[in-house]
Design an enzyme around this catalytic site. Structure first.
Site, PDB file in Angstrom:
ATOM      1  N   GLU A 208     -28.031  29.801  78.982  1.00 27.15           N
ATOM      2  CA  GLU A 208     -29.355  29.176  78.933  1.00 27.15           C
ATOM      3  C   GLU A 208     -29.909  29.229  77.516  1.00 27.15           C
ATOM      4  O   GLU A 208     -29.267  29.731  76.594  1.00 27.15           O
ATOM      5  CB  GLU A 208     -30.312  29.873  79.900  1.00 27.15           C
ATOM      6  CG  GLU A 208     -30.488  31.353  79.619  1.00 27.15           C
ATOM      7  CD  GLU A 208     -31.256  32.075  80.718  1.00 27.15           C
ATOM      8  OE1 GLU A 208     -31.841  31.416  81.589  1.00 27.15           O
ATOM      9  OE2 GLU A 208     -31.274  33.319  80.693  1.00 27.15           O
TER      10      GLU A 208
ATOM     11  N   ASP B 236     -39.243  34.802  75.155  1.00 22.74           N
ATOM     12  CA  ASP B 236     -38.614  33.499  74.937  1.00 22.74           C
ATOM     13  C   ASP B 236     -39.120  32.815  73.675  1.00 22.74           C
ATOM     14  O   ASP B 236     -39.504  31.632  73.697  1.00 22.74           O
ATOM     15  CB  ASP B 236     -38.837  32.574  76.142  1.00 22.74           C
ATOM     16  CG  ASP B 236     -38.443  33.200  77.458  1.00 22.74           C
ATOM     17  OD1 ASP B 236     -37.397  33.877  77.493  1.00 22.74           O
ATOM     18  OD2 ASP B 236     -39.169  33.021  78.452  1.00 22.74           O
TER      19      ASP B 236
END
Length: 547
Positions: free
Chosen positions: A225, A53
């Site tokens: 997302e 991420d």
């Protein structure tokens, strides 16, 4: 640079006398043969091992990057680079026990995907502490820290918050949240946006859904997302991940002339994915997505993103790693990879002045300094002092917190960063009772690990290998093998990873290795088997049951 683990764990009170002494720790790793980076090239991934991420921001000619750490502490490592290739960890944004509390959480909960941005001399990290408070923001003038205590954003649910700072001075908060209608299918999510008052540190005005479901809700896209907005040539580009973080992961882009939309999707979406490629291709890179785009001072664009390197099928133990690729602008749209393009192992470097190569994490650590490096982590938030560095060794108090529980055990680990890796250490430990143990672990989660330790069985001091392969096993797993040891003296322990196989050995004299177990099943340490979002760490551990 301050060693965040040392700073965090040096709390009030002395270390107890019952302890294990580790003289050194050594890590060596390599990956299967592939293309080597030549002059003017770099090799992907740029951060190997469990660094998922990635979020990136630029301040002048300096780049700063943060990644997820879930319930490991310290959390949210902060890296610096000037060339986008060589990254040096300068700190951890969550490095004080008072900032967040991970107590009782599974290892894949806590701090999910962070977002780092900079405005007017202040760095911001937006993040979600899953099951431990929700969304929050922390700030720092210096990205190396200290970072502030969290300011909680209770008004916003969901995950993956991110800031966008517009040219007119307004700030906006984006995030993944439930849709504004009953979910139509599993994984139906939405991207929301709300204006944010940076002075008051709170959202203001109405929230609005920018994307419902994904780029085409009729196809039932899952898990939209990781939203980011960038502005270029009068367009607002909304860049998001879609498809979930496994093999169907992808990156998509939409754009609008207005920050509030409506946002129209790019006809060539996704702008990054590997899900359509043959599973049997050589040296596959999979699960690519969760990208963040950044420009250089000359106007070039690059993307950092996560992807994985399986050793077989969908099995990988190194976790989700950070990759880098250039962004090409095509008819006003940013594209990272098109069509059947494969993520390259080697690519020409950005046209930036090179940064010094950072330490690669390999070699022997002699524990002869005053603090541990920022890459060392423990499980969950420490509340007591249970380790110390002195006289050229690391000592761990043997406490009654098992690896297989959800407490805060005496465990210090670092990432497995290569498919083929060797971790070794020298431990001096006198197990006084049955159940005492200290040694070296290969840990994927509290439910899946191997522990090679010095312990006591039937009144004898032994070296033993235990395996936990699911929550149904005992907290330390089951004993796979053991061998007698002399009653005194240090023991060298070694774990060797070979893709999906792990070997375990010990030595009572330096260099005289004896195999205890060879070819143990390493797939239990993969995300495919264990679930969750983390990768393997090799760590030092000590335990003694309650009297």
């Amino acid at each position: 640079m301050r060693g965040a683990v040392a700073a965090a764990l040096l709390l009030a009170g002395p270390v107890a006398a019952a302890e294990a002494r580790f003289d050194w720790f050594e890590y060596q790793g390599r990956d299967p043969a592939g293309a080597a980076a030549g002059n003017g090239e770099y090799r992907n991934p740029i951060l190997t091992g469990f660094y998922p991420d990635p979020s990136i921001t630029r301040v002048g000619g300096d780049y700063y990057l943060v990644t997820s750490t879930f319930a490991y502490f310290p959390g949210l490592p902060v890296f610096h680079s000037r060339d986008l290739v060589n990254w040096t960890q300068i700190g951890n944004a969550i490095d004080r026990p008072t900032q967040l509390d991970f107590s009782g959480l599974g290892l894949s909960r806590a701090v999910f995907a962070p977002d780092i941005t900079w405005k007017d001399g202040t760095f911001y990290i937006l993040n979600t502490c899953v099951d431990c408070g929700g969304n929050y923001v922390i700030t720092a003038r210096d990205p190396a820290g200290p970072w502030s205590d969290p300011v909680w954003i209770r008004e916003v649910d969901g995950i993956d918050p991110a800031f966008f700072f517009d040219d007119d001075g307004r700030a906006y908060l984006l995030n993944n949240g439930p849709p504004d209608e009953p979910p139509r299918y599993d994984g139906h999510r939405a991207i929301w946006m709300q204006e944010f008052d940076l002075a008051a540190m709170r959202p203001i005005g109405p929230r609005k859904v920018l994307i419902n479901g994904g780029v085409d809700i009729l196809t039932k896209p899952v898990w939209i997302e990781g939203p980011h907005i960038l502005k270029k040539d009068g367009w607002y580009y909304l860049v998001c991940a879609e498809g979930g973080t496994s093999v169907n992961h992808s990156q998509v882009v939409l754009r609008s002339r207005h920050v509030w939309g409506p946002y129209e999707p790019y006809a060539g979406n996704p702008i990054l994915t590997q899900r359509h490629l043959p599973e049997d291709r050589p040296d596959p890179v999979t699960s690519a997505g969760h990208a963040d785009l950044v420009d250089t001072p000359s106007g070039a664009w690059w993307a950092t993103f996560l992807a994985t390197r399986p050793y077989a099928g969908d099995f990988y133990n190194t976790g989700r790693e950070t990759f880098l690729l250039p962004v090409t602008w095509k008819d006003g749209w940013p594209v990272i990879l098109e069509g059947d393009a494969v993520i390259p192992q080697v690519h020409p470097r950005p046209g930036l002045p090179p940064s010094p190569a950072a330490p690669d994490g390999q070699g022997r650590e002699a524990f002869d300094g005053g603090e541990l490096g920022p890459h060392w982590m423990t499980l969950r938030t420490p509340r007591d002092r249970w380790h110390r560095l002195s006289e050229g060794a690391l000592s761990l108090e043997a406490r009654a917190e098992p690896l297989g529980g959800k407490g805060q055990p005496s465990y210090l680990g670092r990432r497995q960063q290569h498919t083929h890796a060797v971790a070794s250490t020298r431990v001096d430990f006198d197990p006084a009772r049955e159940g005492d143990r200290a040694g070296l672990a290969a840990l994927q989660s509290e439910d899946f690990f191997y522990l090679l330790s010095v312990g006591r069985q039937g009144g004898r001091r032994v070296v033993q290998l235990e395996r936990r392969a699911g929550a149904g096993d005992p907290p330390h797993g089951v004993v796979l093998a053991s061998a007698p040891l002399p009653e005194t003296g240090a023991v060298d322990l070694r774990i060797e990873a070979r893709g999906g196989r792990y070997d375990f050995a010990y030595a009572t004299r330096p260099g005289r290795w004896t195999s205890l177990v060879q070819g143990a099943d390493g797939t239990i340490l993969s995300t495919r088997t264990a679930g969750g979002f983390v990768g393997v760490t090799f760590g030092l551990y000590a335990y003694a049951p309650e009297s």
